[in-house]
Design an enzyme around this catalytic site. Structure first.
Site, mmCIF file in Angstrom:
data_model
loop_
_atom_site.group_PDB
_atom_site.id
_atom_site.type_symbol
_atom_site.label_atom_id
_atom_site.label_comp_id
_atom_site.label_asym_id
_atom_site.label_seq_id
_atom_site.Cartn_x
_atom_site.Cartn_y
_atom_site.Cartn_z
ATOM 1 N N SER A 155 82.048 -25.820 12.611
ATOM 2 C CA SER A 155 81.308 -24.776 11.896
ATOM 3 C C SER A 155 79.803 -24.867 12.137
ATOM 4 O O SER A 155 78.997 -24.649 11.227
ATOM 5 C CB SER A 155 81.603 -24.854 10.387
ATOM 6 N N SER A 166 81.396 -19.106 6.171
ATOM 7 C CA SER A 166 81.566 -19.395 7.598
ATOM 8 C C SER A 166 82.819 -18.815 8.240
ATOM 9 O O SER A 166 82.978 -18.945 9.458
ATOM 10 C CB SER A 166 81.550 -20.912 7.826
ATOM 11 N N LYS A 170 82.469 -16.700 11.296
ATOM 12 C CA LYS A 170 82.425 -17.199 12.674
ATOM 13 C C LYS A 170 83.655 -16.830 13.492
ATOM 14 O O LYS A 170 83.649 -16.974 14.716
ATOM 15 C CB LYS A 170 82.205 -18.712 12.654
#
Length: 384
Positions: free
Chosen positions: A116, A61, A64
């Site tokens: 997230s 993640s 991102k």
């Protein structure tokens, strides 16, 4: 026999000194659990510590960060985003967005970074890029633009559903350095709790940042992004600031990543200082009759240096061949060369040198005189 004994004694002393110095160096460097890691100066980009930092890896993640950057740079943060079935059904960590509801893009970026949300990532991608494929194209184009040479993106969230989705610890530090130059990114990444309207409920959405360095573990933390998938394991990007020094840490597959980052930050803050090696303003060291008192630098040149590294810094000026008519006709180019900064004979930075034309020179002289007068009035020494 006495000679042999002396030789043995000297040998033992030398070995002891060597291992003492080696041990001190080992103690000075951080010990990290992560398979791959890097500590970078956030201002200069200098690598202060690295461990297998250029090997391509799954990143989960922390992907991102790129998604957030593109959303912020799109100029659409105030637009409302309609959540699609595809976005709502995205697996993994979620903001629990519902198909058909409308959420402000800015709030989606907060949810993306703090919680997230994979559903937020897809919703952002569809709105900013027109489609997932369109957004992925933008991700890779931006990566190329900012120098992420060993990275490739296939989705906006970092889930393990694509084999060709990867980056490196170094590239993620490069991305974070770029991101931290955006005021809005710094604001979002450094937010502990964000509240977003939820028209379909009597309660607003309230998102607490998952980055424990920011919320509870490290007082110098200024932001970052967590990540985890079964194949990537724990990934973490974080930033910290102390005494004017800004640092970036990245770990990939780090089972003890919170402590890894704290150790790297403490190492960086203890052993390196941001030093101005070339201050902005007029250069005093150029004696050429055309260039004298007319060359200026528009930003301070900073380097992260250890205490004994100042002697290893060298500045080289590369200038165009000057013409006397520049002074008479006031038609010199704006940029007439570069100042190239070397550390241990390796180029670490370069800045353009600007030519002050007649009116600019007068204004600069007036400003410097006024500064000196003001400083004298206040009893302050002008270090110019």
């Amino acid at each position: 026999m006495k000679t042999r004994g002396r030789k043995i004694y000297i040998y033992i002393v030398l070995v002891t000194v060597f291992f003492s110095l080696f041990t001190e160096e080992v103690k000075a460097s951080p010990s990290v659990s992560a398979q791959r890691a890097i500590l970078m100066d956030g201002d200069t980009g200098r690598i202060l510590y690295e461990k297998d930092a250029h090997t391509k890896s799954r990143i989960a993640s922390i992907t991102k960060i790129m998604t957030a950057v593109l959303a912020i740079e799109s100029g659409k943060l105030n637009e409302m985003v309609k959540i699609s079935d595809l976005a709502s059904g995205t697996e993994g960590s979620s903001l629990y967005l519902k198909p058909g509801e409308k959420v402000k893009l800015e709030d989606l970026v907060y949810g993306l970074m703090l919680r997230s949300g994979n559903d937020a990532a897809v919703a952002i991608a569809e709105h900013v890029g027109g489609s997932l494929d369109g957004f992925v194209y933008l991700m890779n184009k931006k990566a190329e633009e900012i120098g992420m040479v060993n990275s490739h993106f296939e989705n906006p969230h970092g889930l393990d559903d694509h084999e060709n989705h990867y980056s490196t610890a170094y590239d993620m530090a490069v991305l974070t350095k770029y991101a931290m130059e955006l005021d809005k990114y710094r604001e979002i990444a450094g937010t502990e709790v964000h509240t977003a309207p939820n028209p379909e409920s009597e309660w607003d959405r309230k998102w607490k940042n998952k980055n424990r360095l920011l919320t509870e573990l490290y007082k110098y933390s200024t932001g970052g992004k967590t990540g985890y998938t079964k194949r990537a394991k724990r990934t973490l990007v974080s930033t910290a600031s102390k005494g004017g020094d800004d640092l970036i840490s990245v770990t990939l597959n780090g089972p003890d990543d919170w402590n890894d980052h704290i150790q790297m930050f403490e190492y960086g803050f203890k052993h390196f200082d941001s030093t101005i090696v070339l201050p902005k303003g007029k250069l005093d060291s150029i004696e050429n009759e055309v260039y004298k008192d007319r060359l200026t630098v528009k930003r301070d040149v900073l380097l992260s240096l250890k205490d004994d590294e100042g002697k290893d810094v060298r500045i080289e000026y590369k200038l165009m061949k000057p013409k006397k008519e520049w002074l008479e006709e006031n038609n010199a180019p704006n940029i007439v060369g570069n100042a190239i900064i070397y550390l241990e004979e390796r180029e670490v930075d370069r800045v353009p040198l600007y030519f002050l034309k007649n009116q600019e020179k007068k204004e600069s002289s007036w400003w410097n005189s006024w500064k000196r007068l003001f400083a004298t009035t206040l009893g302050v020494k002008d270090h110019g």
